[in-house]
Design a protein around this motif. Structure first.
Motif, PDB file in Angstrom:
ATOM      1  N   ILE A  48     -12.472  -3.475  22.261  1.00 17.00           N
ATOM      2  CA  ILE A  48     -11.815  -2.923  20.629  1.00 17.00           C
ATOM      3  C   ILE A  48     -12.441  -1.750  20.813  1.00 17.00           C
ATOM      4  CG2 ILE A  48     -11.937  -3.361  18.298  1.00 17.00           C
ATOM      5  CD1 ILE A  48     -12.344  -6.587  19.222  1.00 17.00           C
ATOM      6  N   ALA A  49     -12.256  -0.546  19.997  1.00 13.41           N
ATOM      7  CA  ALA A  49     -12.495   0.400  20.293  1.00 13.41           C
ATOM      8  C   ALA A  49     -12.632   0.835  18.559  1.00 13.41           C
ATOM      9  CB  ALA A  49     -11.318   1.222  20.641  1.00 13.41           C
ATOM     10  N   LEU A  50     -13.278   1.995  17.770  1.00 14.99           N
ATOM     11  CA  LEU A  50     -13.205   2.189  16.683  1.00 14.99           C
ATOM     12  C   LEU A  50     -13.786   3.813  17.142  1.00 14.99           C
ATOM     13  CD1 LEU A  50     -15.036   0.177  14.847  1.00 14.99           C
ATOM     14  CD2 LEU A  50     -13.013   0.307  14.301  1.00 14.99           C
ATOM     15  N   ILE A  51     -12.811   4.995  16.888  1.00 11.09           N
ATOM     16  CA  ILE A  51     -13.227   6.852  16.787  1.00 11.09           C
ATOM     17  C   ILE A  51     -14.130   7.112  15.870  1.00 11.09           C
ATOM     18  CG2 ILE A  51     -12.081   8.556  17.361  1.00 11.09           C
ATOM     19  CD1 ILE A  51     -10.476   6.579  18.871  1.00 11.09           C
ATOM     20  N   TRP A  52     -14.712   7.491  15.772  1.00 11.73           N
ATOM     21  CA  TRP A  52     -14.786   9.422  14.659  1.00 11.73           C
ATOM     22  C   TRP A  52     -14.658   9.824  15.465  1.00 11.73           C
ATOM     23  CZ3 TRP A  52     -17.264   4.205  15.795  1.00 11.73           C
ATOM     24  CH2 TRP A  52     -17.913   3.568  14.452  1.00 11.73           C
ATOM     25  N   ASP A  53     -14.455  11.158  13.848  1.00  7.61           N
ATOM     26  CA  ASP A  53     -14.508  11.965  14.162  1.00  7.61           C
ATOM     27  C   ASP A  53     -16.008  12.653  14.869  1.00  7.61           C
ATOM     28  OD1 ASP A  53     -15.150  12.847  11.825  1.00  7.61           O
ATOM     29  OD2 ASP A  53     -13.024  13.661  11.320  1.00  7.61           O
ATOM     30  N   GLY A  54     -15.882  14.097  15.262  1.00 10.33           N
ATOM     31  CA  GLY A  54     -17.250  14.403  15.047  1.00 10.33           C
ATOM     32  C   GLY A  54     -17.647  14.796  13.699  1.00 10.33           C
ATOM     33  N   LYS A  55     -17.584  14.988  12.748  1.00  8.40           N
ATOM     34  CA  LYS A  55     -18.134  15.826  11.496  1.00  8.40           C
ATOM     35  C   LYS A  55     -19.336  15.392  11.793  1.00  8.40           C
ATOM     36  CE  LYS A  55     -13.776  16.355   9.098  1.00  8.40           C
ATOM     37  NZ  LYS A  55     -13.267  16.487   8.321  1.00  8.40           N
ATOM     38  N   LEU A  56     -19.678  13.581  12.533  1.00  3.32           N
ATOM     39  CA  LEU A  56     -21.026  13.462  11.540  1.00  3.32           C
ATOM     40  C   LEU A  56     -22.111  13.785  12.464  1.00  3.32           C
ATOM     41  CD1 LEU A  56     -22.964  10.545  10.916  1.00  3.32           C
ATOM     42  CD2 LEU A  56     -21.613   9.618  13.347  1.00  3.32           C
ATOM     43  N   ILE A  57     -21.240  14.468  13.830  1.00  3.51           N
ATOM     44  CA  ILE A  57     -22.575  15.357  14.176  1.00  3.51           C
ATOM     45  C   ILE A  57     -22.421  16.516  14.295  1.00  3.51           C
ATOM     46  CG2 ILE A  57     -23.346  13.574  15.815  1.00  3.51           C
ATOM     47  CD1 ILE A  57     -21.610  14.927  17.904  1.00  3.51           C
ATOM     48  N   ASN A  58     -21.365  16.853  13.103  1.00  6.99           N
ATOM     49  CA  ASN A  58     -21.651  18.753  13.241  1.00  6.99           C
ATOM     50  C   ASN A  58     -21.151  19.034  14.530  1.00  6.99           C
ATOM     51  OD1 ASN A  58     -22.778  18.896  10.518  1.00  6.99           O
ATOM     52  ND2 ASN A  58     -25.074  18.988  11.951  1.00  6.99           N
ATOM     53  N   CYS A  59     -19.678  18.675  15.092  1.00  7.99           N
ATOM     54  CA  CYS A  59     -18.804  19.054  16.266  1.00  7.99           C
ATOM     55  C   CYS A  59     -17.234  18.532  15.973  1.00  7.99           C
ATOM     56  CB  CYS A  59     -19.632  18.168  17.515  1.00  7.99           C
ATOM     57  SG  CYS A  59     -18.534  18.662  18.992  1.00  7.99           S
ATOM     58  N   PRO A  60     -16.376  19.457  15.289  1.00  3.38           N
ATOM     59  CA  PRO A  60     -15.041  19.299  15.510  1.00  3.38           C
ATOM     60  C   PRO A  60     -14.461  19.507  16.319  1.00  3.38           C
ATOM     61  CG  PRO A  60     -16.445  21.531  14.401  1.00  3.38           C
ATOM     62  CD  PRO A  60     -17.435  21.010  14.821  1.00  3.38           C
ATOM     63  N   SER A  61     -15.156  19.555  16.955  1.00  2.00           N
ATOM     64  CA  SER A  61     -14.441  19.286  18.300  1.00  2.00           C
ATOM     65  C   SER A  61     -14.668  18.273  19.909  1.00  2.00           C
ATOM     66  CB  SER A  61     -13.823  20.510  19.517  1.00  2.00           C
ATOM     67  OG  SER A  61     -15.915  20.729  19.628  1.00  2.00           O
TER      68      SER A  61
END
Length: 191
Positions: A118-131
């Motif tokens: 199973i996978a869950l994905i977060w964008d990089g905003k959590l670590i200040n990395c939009p890419s």
């Protein structure tokens, strides 16, 4: 239809529960990206492995021999994502391909079609990395790891440190950075 409605109710309750926990534990990441967002062109293409974190050191053992890794994410048929990984161990390039269900019925979870992961994905905003994206994998052996991927081959040290710090905040204190001593494998050179 009934199953879809039932999952919708369960998913909404889980979101409310998670929001409540976030108030008590501010270092928790925001809610994962929905499958509808992940299935957009923004998240398709190449993602370079940067680092991994886990609650137990044993959960990182499969990464220790890996020099580098690249995920190629593509839209598949019937609400699936095709994920091809090329990775280098020593001088050898290898390749694996998996398919994940990306249906709104199971949102935000991505289930591998063999149901081993199973996978869950977060964008990089959590670590200040939009890419960047962060993927939490949980497999059938209950091993979990959070993996940081970036759109390009060079990720600033500040981003890696922020990822490490955020993972330590949720007690994922075992950490591994990709060595990158031999470079990345290209899709066509992996076996």
């Amino acid at each position: 239809m009934l199953m879809s409605q039932l999952w919708g109710v369960v998913s909404s309750l889980m979101s409310l529960f998670y929001a409540g926990i976030q108030v008590m534990m501010p270092c928790l990441p925001p809610a994962p990206l929905s499958t509808a967002v992940i299935y957009t062109d923004e998240y398709m293409g190449s993602w370079y492995f940067v680092a991994a974190a886990a609650w137990e050191e044993d959960n990182l053992k499969s990464f220790k021999a890996t020099d580098s890794s690249v995920l190629y994410i593509q839209k598949g048929a019937n609400n699936t994502l095709t994920v091809t990984e090329t990775f280098r161990i020593g001088d050898q390039c290898h390749k694996n391909t998996w398919r994940y269900f990306a249906s709104s019925v199971i949102d935000p979870f991505l289930f591998r079609t063999d149901f081993d992961t199973i996978a869950l994905i977060w964008d990089g905003k959590l670590i200040n990395c939009p890419s960047c994206i962060i993927i939490l994998f949980m497999d059938e052996d209950e091993e979990s790891s959070a993996m940081l991927f970036a759109r390009n081959e060079n990720t600033p040290d500040e981003v890696i440190q922020e990822f490490k710090s955020k993972m330590e905040c949720v007690y994922m204190e075992d950490f591994l950075k990709a060595p990158l001593k031999h470079g990345y494998c290209k899709l066509d050179e992996a076996s």
